[in-house]
Design an enzyme around this catalytic site. Structure first.
Site, PDB file in Angstrom:
ATOM      1  N   ARG A 114       0.554  -1.482  -0.610  1.00 41.81           N
ATOM      2  CA  ARG A 114       0.329  -0.126   0.196  1.00 41.81           C
ATOM      3  C   ARG A 114       1.520   0.914   0.116  1.00 41.81           C
ATOM      4  O   ARG A 114       1.892   1.554   0.424  1.00 41.81           O
ATOM      5  CB  ARG A 114      -1.273  -0.095   1.616  1.00 41.81           C
ATOM      6  CG  ARG A 114      -1.718   1.077   1.163  1.00 41.81           C
ATOM      7  CD  ARG A 114      -3.521   0.898   0.213  1.00 41.81           C
ATOM      8  NE  ARG A 114      -4.151   1.470   0.387  1.00 41.81           N
ATOM      9  CZ  ARG A 114      -5.260   2.364   0.374  1.00 41.81           C
ATOM     10  NH1 ARG A 114      -4.969   1.981  -1.566  1.00 41.81           N
ATOM     11  NH2 ARG A 114      -5.584   3.074  -0.099  1.00 41.81           N
ATOM     12  N   THR A 117      -7.479   0.010  -8.758  1.00 41.58           N
ATOM     13  CA  THR A 117      -7.929  -0.904  -8.783  1.00 41.58           C
ATOM     14  C   THR A 117      -8.274  -1.858  -9.680  1.00 41.58           C
ATOM     15  O   THR A 117      -9.552  -1.385 -10.195  1.00 41.58           O
ATOM     16  CB  THR A 117      -9.226  -0.116  -7.845  1.00 41.58           C
ATOM     17  OG1 THR A 117      -8.711   0.724  -7.074  1.00 41.58           O
ATOM     18  CG2 THR A 117     -10.062  -1.309  -7.260  1.00 41.58           C
ATOM     19  N   THR A 159      -4.193  -0.886  -7.515  1.00 43.21           N
ATOM     20  CA  THR A 159      -4.719   0.769  -8.009  1.00 43.21           C
ATOM     21  C   THR A 159      -3.516   1.744  -8.068  1.00 43.21           C
ATOM     22  O   THR A 159      -2.895   2.233  -7.442  1.00 43.21           O
ATOM     23  CB  THR A 159      -5.716   0.909  -6.771  1.00 43.21           C
ATOM     24  OG1 THR A 159      -6.874   1.962  -7.124  1.00 43.21           O
ATOM     25  CG2 THR A 159      -5.878   1.435  -5.414  1.00 43.21           C
ATOM     26  N   GLN A 180      -3.702   8.300  -3.681  1.00 41.72           N
ATOM     27  CA  GLN A 180      -4.173   7.528  -2.668  1.00 41.72           C
ATOM     28  C   GLN A 180      -4.118   8.412  -1.241  1.00 41.72           C
ATOM     29  O   GLN A 180      -5.310   8.084  -0.555  1.00 41.72           O
ATOM     30  CB  GLN A 180      -3.017   6.225  -2.511  1.00 41.72           C
ATOM     31  CG  GLN A 180      -3.663   5.253  -1.784  1.00 41.72           C
ATOM     32  CD  GLN A 180      -4.581   4.913  -2.876  1.00 41.72           C
ATOM     33  OE1 GLN A 180      -3.751   4.330  -4.412  1.00 41.72           O
ATOM     34  NE2 GLN A 180      -6.183   4.301  -3.194  1.00 41.72           N
ATOM     35  N   SER A 215      -8.136   1.124   3.114  1.00 41.72           N
ATOM     36  CA  SER A 215      -8.319   0.796   1.044  1.00 41.72           C
ATOM     37  C   SER A 215      -9.857  -0.643   1.592  1.00 41.72           C
ATOM     38  O   SER A 215      -9.666  -0.508   2.409  1.00 41.72           O
ATOM     39  CB  SER A 215      -7.346  -0.385   1.068  1.00 41.72           C
ATOM     40  OG  SER A 215      -8.041  -0.476  -0.811  1.00 41.72           O
ATOM     41  N   SER A 216     -10.237  -0.514   0.466  1.00 39.99           N
ATOM     42  CA  SER A 216     -11.668  -1.238   0.071  1.00 39.99           C
ATOM     43  C   SER A 216     -10.980  -2.466  -0.913  1.00 39.99           C
ATOM     44  O   SER A 216     -11.401  -2.913  -0.579  1.00 39.99           O
ATOM     45  CB  SER A 216     -13.259  -0.466  -0.663  1.00 39.99           C
ATOM     46  OG  SER A 216     -13.571   0.415   0.045  1.00 39.99           O
ATOM     47  N   GLY A 222     -13.201  -0.926  -8.285  1.00 40.52           N
ATOM     48  CA  GLY A 222     -14.322  -0.283  -8.006  1.00 40.52           C
ATOM     49  C   GLY A 222     -15.051   0.805  -6.537  1.00 40.52           C
ATOM     50  O   GLY A 222     -15.467   0.378  -6.047  1.00 40.52           O
TER      51      GLY A 222
END
Length: 535
Positions: free
Chosen positions: A75, A350, A368, A389, A421-422, A442
């Site tokens: 990340r 993503t 992403t 980000q 984050s998702s 998404g």
């Protein structure tokens, strides 16, 4: 966009056929799922730049052939000079600062994470993961209508950055038209240097220096020292049981693994497999609302915030489930309180790619730049588009980010912190053996896309393509509206509206990639909705 090797020894699923092909070629050279995943990731940085690239970050979940499951955290990281007041001007929140330009960029982690993955378990050399993508960047590819349309969305911002305008816009500053061959010689040169020098080039060499110089000239905070201090982190995967399967996900700073598990835990308290369609979707929407309320308050980088492991507790799921009314949508006013919130915490420390091989290596990578073309900044002379980000932090409590998500102090901006984050890379085991890998792109819909594919496959026993192609719903607590696939039946929509769900049709449900093991071998499926969007 999804394929199984001719000999059945491996499988690849990605959003782009050119990237998938490079993954298959890695298998053909004698590589495994690790090599294929890395080859696809670098290729997507060429052909899927709106979503991914080495200027961004990733989460990698991998099931090794020896049975271990690892979570590799690549990340992005906030620079050392970042503070909670970074996006306040005269005390007022300025949302554009975290979305476009120098202050939107976090220190990227994809290069370090992919190198760690290949070194730990690949069969091919590091160079072989990168050089095919470099050749693709040099020769170019014809952009399609979706790519051109997304350039149109960001062209006004890209015009401000010469490095981006030179690559992605024409001489008049307009987006490239469909059918235009996009060649990226600077990116190809960067890839070749990366292939030769490894991550040292990126984090402590020429690229880091160019980044430092650009930041100083454009009012940014990231320094060469920030790049040199970046490290891949090994996390402990989150795990839950659902309908006889073991479901592994990614821990904080991903909210995906925790809340995929939490939603599944809530749904498990109901007879979800035999419930009528409207009941099932109602329960899914209600479970989503409760999980996202918890996400907004509790979730953040567990190295900086106290994130309770009780969010995964089955008893807590039963408590939340008890607040759901079967025939009526109920408002969720605030977050819940899981057990042991101050004592049982996650350890401090993503686009989606799915690959698998017959040896037992299964890989789930979600990577992403955040929003389309990230910060809209391409560092001149490198061809690398940088992420935005930093917008995934809660820049101000209660203020929504680009995806409408709100957050609290657990996800505030702090030096060297990783934003929430998702992303939800997921691997499923049955009796200790991997049987499925899935993930999505998404924004916040990622979590709910993955949940619904898992329910469809693991509880309803759907074939994999049907599991991906069935209607989806989404609710993220705030705003108090739900989304539903336009092709869902009117009967289903009306039933849900009768129960009080405020729904609107949403044609843009991200994209999911998955691989499953069936009686005849691997089945790989790339997002079926993409075929319709490309027509």
């Amino acid at each position: 966009m999804a394929a199984v090797t001719g000999d059945g020894k491996g499988a690849v699923a990605s959003v782009n056929s050119l990237a998938t092909q490079l993954g298959l070629e890695a298998f053909a050279k004698g590589g495994n799922a690790i090599d294929a995943a890395a080859a696809v990731a670098f290729a997507l940085g060429v052909v899927d730049t709106p979503n991914s690239g080495i200027g961004g970050g990733c989460f990698i979940l991998v099931h090794w052939a020896d049975g271990r499951v690892e979570a590799i955290d690549g990340r992005e990281m906030a620079p050392a000079a970042a503070t909670a007041e970074l996006y306040l001007v005269d005390g007022k929140y300025q949302p554009q600062l975290s979305k476009t330009g120098a202050l939107a960029i976090g220190v990227p982690g994809s290069v370090a994470a992919l190198e760690a993955l290949v070194k730990r378990g690949g069969k091919l050399k590091w160079q072989e993961a990168i050089l095919p993508a470099a050749a693709l960047a040099d020769s170019g590819f014809a952009i399609d209508g979706i790519y051109s349309k997304r350039l149109g969305w960001v062209a006004e911002h890209m015009q401000k950055y010469p490095g981006s305008a030179a690559v992605f816009l024409d001489e008049k500053g307009k987006p490239l038209l469909p059918g235009t061959t996009l060649k990226q010689p600077d990116l190809a040169a960067t890839y070749r240097k990366l292939a030769k020098q490894g991550s040292e080039y990126f984090y402590r060499g020429e690229f880091a220096q160019k980044m430092d110089e650009w930041m100083k000239a454009n009012g940014g905070l990231i320094t060469a020292k920030d790049f040199a201090n970046y490290r891949v982190l090994d996390r402990t995967p989150v795990k839950t049981a659902f309908n006889g399967y073991q479901v592994f996900g990614f821990p904080p700073p991903s909210s995906g693994g925790t809340h995929v598990a939490q939603i599944l835990n809530i749904l498990e308290t109901f007879p979800i497999a035999t419930a009528p369609e409207a009941d099932r979707y109602h329960l899914i929407l209600e479970a989503m609302k409760r999980a996202f309320a918890d996400r907004a308050y509790w979730m953040g980088d567990a190295d900086f915030a106290d994130v309770p492991r009780g969010l995964l507790d089955k008893s807590y799921a039963k408590k939340l489930a008890s607040t759901i009314v079967l025939d009526k949508a109920t408002p969720v006013k605030t977050y819940g309180t899981p057990p042991n919130v101050s004592t049982d915490l996650f350890n401090r420390h993503t686009t989606h790619i799915a690959t698998a091989d017959a040896e037992g290596n299964w890989v789930a990578i979600t990577t992403t730049l955040n929003t389309s073309f990230g910060s809209k900044v391409t560092i001149p002379g490198t061809g690398v588009v940088m992420n935005n980000q930093m917008d995934d932090f809660a820049a101000q409590t209660g203020q929504a980010n680009a995806f409408g998500l709100v957050g609290d102090s657990a996800n505030k901006v702090e030096a060297r912190k990783r934003p929430l984050s998702s992303m939800s890379p997921t691997i499923v085991l049955k009796n200790g053996k991997p049987v499925m890998t899935v993930g999505a792109a998404g924004g916040p819909t990622i979590i709910n896309q993955v949940v619904q594919v898992l329910v469809n496959r693991l509880a309803l026993n759907m074939p994999l393509e049907q599991a991906l192609n069935s209607p989806r719903v989404h609710h993220q607590w705030k705003p108090e509206k739900g989304l539903i696939d336009p092709f869902a039946s009117e009967e289903l929509k009306q039933e849900l509206k009768k129960r009080g769900h405020d729904l609107r049709d949403w044609p843009g449900f991200g994209s999911t990639q998955a691989i499953a093991l069936e009686k005849d071998g691997f089945v790989a499926v790339a997002e079926p909705r993409l075929k319709e969007r490309m027509q």
